[in-house]
Write a protein that holds these residues in place. Sequence first.
Motif, PDB file in Angstrom:
ATOM      1  N   ALA A 176     -35.112  20.928   6.284  1.00 55.76           N
ATOM      2  CA  ALA A 176     -36.531  21.297   6.328  1.00 55.76           C
ATOM      3  C   ALA A 176     -37.144  21.163   4.948  1.00 55.76           C
ATOM      4  CB  ALA A 176     -36.678  22.725   6.840  1.00 55.76           C
ATOM      5  N   GLY A 177     -38.270  20.481   4.860  1.00 58.03           N
ATOM      6  CA  GLY A 177     -38.990  20.327   3.599  1.00 58.03           C
ATOM      7  C   GLY A 177     -38.437  19.253   2.696  1.00 58.03           C
ATOM      8  N   SER A 178     -37.408  18.522   3.127  1.00 56.62           N
ATOM      9  CA  SER A 178     -36.827  17.518   2.239  1.00 56.62           C
ATOM     10  C   SER A 178     -37.289  16.105   2.570  1.00 56.62           C
ATOM     11  CB  SER A 178     -35.293  17.587   2.293  1.00 56.62           C
ATOM     12  OG  SER A 178     -34.849  17.145   3.567  1.00 56.62           O
ATOM     13  N   GLY A 179     -38.269  15.986   3.434  1.00 65.86           N
ATOM     14  CA  GLY A 179     -38.785  14.654   3.748  1.00 65.86           C
ATOM     15  C   GLY A 179     -37.862  13.878   4.654  1.00 65.86           C
ATOM     16  N   GLY A 180     -37.103  14.574   5.472  1.00 67.89           N
ATOM     17  CA  GLY A 180     -36.257  13.888   6.435  1.00 67.89           C
ATOM     18  C   GLY A 180     -34.995  13.310   5.838  1.00 67.89           C
ATOM     19  N   GLY A 181     -34.628  13.706   4.641  1.00 67.85           N
ATOM     20  CA  GLY A 181     -33.386  13.244   4.060  1.00 67.85           C
ATOM     21  C   GLY A 181     -33.452  11.861   3.449  1.00 67.85           C
ATOM     22  N   VAL A 182     -34.628  11.259   3.313  1.00 67.28           N
ATOM     23  CA  VAL A 182     -34.762   9.931   2.719  1.00 67.28           C
ATOM     24  C   VAL A 182     -35.006  10.109   1.231  1.00 67.28           C
ATOM     25  CG1 VAL A 182     -36.122   7.818   2.710  1.00 67.28           C
ATOM     26  CG2 VAL A 182     -35.727   9.022   4.847  1.00 67.28           C
ATOM     27  N   ASP A 183     -34.199   9.431   0.400  1.00 62.86           N
ATOM     28  CA  ASP A 183     -34.396   9.583  -1.033  1.00 62.86           C
ATOM     29  C   ASP A 183     -35.517   8.670  -1.535  1.00 62.86           C
ATOM     30  OD1 ASP A 183     -33.357   7.023  -1.582  1.00 62.86           O
ATOM     31  OD2 ASP A 183     -31.337   7.796  -1.916  1.00 62.86           O
ATOM     32  N   SER A 184     -36.069   9.017  -2.666  1.00 61.51           N
ATOM     33  CA  SER A 184     -37.218   8.283  -3.208  1.00 61.51           C
ATOM     34  C   SER A 184     -36.859   6.856  -3.595  1.00 61.51           C
ATOM     35  CB  SER A 184     -37.821   9.028  -4.401  1.00 61.51           C
ATOM     36  OG  SER A 184     -36.844   9.165  -5.418  1.00 61.51           O
ATOM     37  N   GLY A 185     -35.594   6.602  -3.910  1.00 65.28           N
ATOM     38  CA  GLY A 185     -35.159   5.240  -4.236  1.00 65.28           C
ATOM     39  C   GLY A 185     -35.311   4.312  -3.040  1.00 65.28           C
ATOM     40  N   LYS A 186     -34.959   4.808  -1.872  1.00 65.64           N
ATOM     41  CA  LYS A 186     -35.101   4.014  -0.643  1.00 65.64           C
ATOM     42  C   LYS A 186     -36.573   3.753  -0.342  1.00 65.64           C
ATOM     43  CE  LYS A 186     -30.780   3.728   0.714  1.00 65.64           C
ATOM     44  NZ  LYS A 186     -30.072   2.490   0.728  1.00 65.64           N
ATOM     45  N   ILE A 187     -37.401   4.751  -0.578  1.00 64.81           N
ATOM     46  CA  ILE A 187     -38.839   4.574  -0.346  1.00 64.81           C
ATOM     47  C   ILE A 187     -39.385   3.510  -1.291  1.00 64.81           C
ATOM     48  CG2 ILE A 187     -41.103   5.684  -0.532  1.00 64.81           C
ATOM     49  CD1 ILE A 187     -39.784   8.259   0.498  1.00 64.81           C
ATOM     50  N   GLY A 188     -38.942   3.534  -2.532  1.00 63.99           N
ATOM     51  CA  GLY A 188     -39.373   2.526  -3.502  1.00 63.99           C
ATOM     52  C   GLY A 188     -38.983   1.122  -3.072  1.00 63.99           C
ATOM     53  N   GLU A 189     -37.754   0.978  -2.534  1.00 68.66           N
ATOM     54  CA  GLU A 189     -37.312  -0.327  -2.039  1.00 68.66           C
ATOM     55  C   GLU A 189     -38.186  -0.793  -0.877  1.00 68.66           C
ATOM     56  OE1 GLU A 189     -33.130  -0.408  -1.087  1.00 68.66           O
ATOM     57  OE2 GLU A 189     -32.628   0.677  -2.924  1.00 68.66           O
ATOM     58  N   LEU A 190     -38.522   0.124   0.000  1.00 66.38           N
ATOM     59  CA  LEU A 190     -39.378  -0.224   1.137  1.00 66.38           C
ATOM     60  C   LEU A 190     -40.769  -0.653   0.678  1.00 66.38           C
ATOM     61  CD1 LEU A 190     -38.444   2.563   3.715  1.00 66.38           C
ATOM     62  CD2 LEU A 190     -37.933   0.138   3.882  1.00 66.38           C
ATOM     63  N   VAL A 191     -41.326   0.066  -0.274  1.00 66.92           N
ATOM     64  CA  VAL A 191     -42.658  -0.283  -0.796  1.00 66.92           C
ATOM     65  C   VAL A 191     -42.615  -1.671  -1.422  1.00 66.92           C
ATOM     66  CG1 VAL A 191     -44.386   0.302  -2.548  1.00 66.92           C
ATOM     67  CG2 VAL A 191     -43.437   2.098  -1.089  1.00 66.92           C
ATOM     68  N   THR A 192     -41.581  -1.970  -2.190  1.00 69.68           N
ATOM     69  CA  THR A 192     -41.444  -3.286  -2.815  1.00 69.68           C
ATOM     70  C   THR A 192     -41.343  -4.378  -1.757  1.00 69.68           C
ATOM     71  OG1 THR A 192     -40.334  -2.303  -4.724  1.00 69.68           O
ATOM     72  CG2 THR A 192     -40.039  -4.666  -4.391  1.00 69.68           C
ATOM     73  N   ALA A 193     -40.542  -4.137  -0.713  1.00 71.99           N
ATOM     74  CA  ALA A 193     -40.391  -5.128   0.354  1.00 71.99           C
ATOM     75  C   ALA A 193     -41.719  -5.371   1.072  1.00 71.99           C
ATOM     76  CB  ALA A 193     -39.323  -4.673   1.350  1.00 71.99           C
ATOM     77  N   VAL A 194     -42.464  -4.305   1.347  1.00 74.70           N
ATOM     78  CA  VAL A 194     -43.766  -4.446   2.011  1.00 74.70           C
ATOM     79  C   VAL A 194     -44.727  -5.220   1.127  1.00 74.70           C
ATOM     80  CG1 VAL A 194     -45.793  -3.159   2.822  1.00 74.70           C
ATOM     81  CG2 VAL A 194     -43.511  -2.430   3.513  1.00 74.70           C
ATOM     82  N   GLN A 195     -44.715  -4.964  -0.167  1.00 72.56           N
ATOM     83  CA  GLN A 195     -45.603  -5.688  -1.085  1.00 72.56           C
ATOM     84  C   GLN A 195     -45.258  -7.180  -1.108  1.00 72.56           C
ATOM     85  OE1 GLN A 195     -45.019  -3.334  -4.633  1.00 72.56           O
ATOM     86  NE2 GLN A 195     -46.870  -2.126  -4.265  1.00 72.56           N
ATOM     87  N   LYS A 196     -43.973  -7.507  -1.064  1.00 76.95           N
ATOM     88  CA  LYS A 196     -43.570  -8.919  -1.024  1.00 76.95           C
ATOM     89  C   LYS A 196     -44.074  -9.585   0.254  1.00 76.95           C
ATOM     90  CE  LYS A 196     -39.375  -8.758  -3.848  1.00 76.95           C
ATOM     91  NZ  LYS A 196     -37.905  -8.904  -3.821  1.00 76.95           N
ATOM     92  N   VAL A 197     -43.933  -8.896   1.374  1.00 75.97           N
ATOM     93  CA  VAL A 197     -44.408  -9.443   2.650  1.00 75.97           C
ATOM     94  C   VAL A 197     -45.919  -9.646   2.607  1.00 75.97           C
ATOM     95  CG1 VAL A 197     -44.702  -8.935   5.124  1.00 75.97           C
ATOM     96  CG2 VAL A 197     -42.498  -8.552   4.024  1.00 75.97           C
ATOM     97  N   GLU A 198     -46.648  -8.674   2.052  1.00 71.43           N
ATOM     98  CA  GLU A 198     -48.102  -8.802   1.932  1.00 71.43           C
ATOM     99  C   GLU A 198     -48.466 -10.010   1.077  1.00 71.43           C
ATOM    100  OE1 GLU A 198     -49.239  -4.950   0.424  1.00 71.43           O
ATOM    101  OE2 GLU A 198     -49.732  -4.215   2.437  1.00 71.43           O
ATOM    102  N   GLY A 199     -47.737 -10.216  -0.021  1.00 67.35           N
ATOM    103  CA  GLY A 199     -47.991 -11.368  -0.889  1.00 67.35           C
ATOM    104  C   GLY A 199     -47.763 -12.680  -0.155  1.00 67.35           C
ATOM    105  N   ARG A 200     -46.686 -12.746   0.609  1.00 72.33           N
ATOM    106  CA  ARG A 200     -46.401 -13.958   1.381  1.00 72.33           C
ATOM    107  C   ARG A 200     -47.459 -14.188   2.451  1.00 72.33           C
ATOM    108  NH1 ARG A 200     -40.080 -12.623   1.949  1.00 72.33           N
ATOM    109  NH2 ARG A 200     -39.432 -13.306  -0.127  1.00 72.33           N
ATOM    110  N   LEU A 201     -47.904 -13.116   3.084  1.00 71.76           N
ATOM    111  CA  LEU A 201     -48.939 -13.228   4.111  1.00 71.76           C
ATOM    112  C   LEU A 201     -50.242 -13.750   3.503  1.00 71.76           C
ATOM    113  CD1 LEU A 201     -49.878 -12.808   7.004  1.00 71.76           C
ATOM    114  CD2 LEU A 201     -50.360 -10.429   6.444  1.00 71.76           C
ATOM    115  N   GLU A 202     -50.607 -13.239   2.339  1.00 74.88           N
ATOM    116  CA  GLU A 202     -51.810 -13.729   1.665  1.00 74.88           C
ATOM    117  C   GLU A 202     -51.690 -15.212   1.343  1.00 74.88           C
ATOM    118  OE1 GLU A 202     -52.421 -11.224  -1.745  1.00 74.88           O
ATOM    119  OE2 GLU A 202     -52.993  -9.495  -0.508  1.00 74.88           O
ATOM    120  N   GLU A 203     -50.489 -15.639   0.926  1.00 78.52           N
ATOM    121  CA  GLU A 203     -50.252 -17.044   0.616  1.00 78.52           C
ATOM    122  C   GLU A 203     -50.389 -17.912   1.875  1.00 78.52           C
ATOM    123  OE1 GLU A 203     -46.539 -19.755  -0.941  1.00 78.52           O
ATOM    124  OE2 GLU A 203     -46.703 -17.716  -1.727  1.00 78.52           O
TER     125      GLU A 203
END
Length: 185
Positions: A51-78
Amino acid sequence: MAERKTIAFRVDESQKQKWKKYAENNPEYDSLSHLVRLAVVHEMSDRYGRAGSGGGVDSGKIGELVTAVQKVEGRLEEVEKNVEDATEAAYSTAEPAAEIPPKGEILSALPHGKNNAMTADAIAVELGIDNAETALMLAYELERLEGETSAVGRIVESEGEAAESWAEAMAGGGATVTKRYYREE
């Protein structure tokens, strides 16, 4: 094999029925007891997160996900830019659409009477059309005019023999079917 101990706890009858129905409707559970045992194992393994820990997902994993989404967005724009460039290039280099003469000019060029009927190609020559695409568009327009107005007539022939329709000419087994147009008198 180790002896299994029974653990009993109390819940309302309605809660027990909800859990039992859930276990019966989901094939991954063998029974109500199996559902409860797995729920406890999952809770203890922190699978659901504390409870209160964000579902057990660490911030490093979230950072990796954000980076992957940004790469996909860049490719989509291209890709969007490439599609936009290709569309613009297609429209800027395309030849202008074939233009056929106005209806009045076409009607004026048609010979009068069945005996003087001409093919669409011959009518195109009469109109000064020397572009094959425009001549084809003229043939389509003659078909349309023949269907829409009584001013234009058509003769369909199969190897020189008159036919009532294109289907009749084809059914006659003729290898060559010709359409000739004329202006009704």
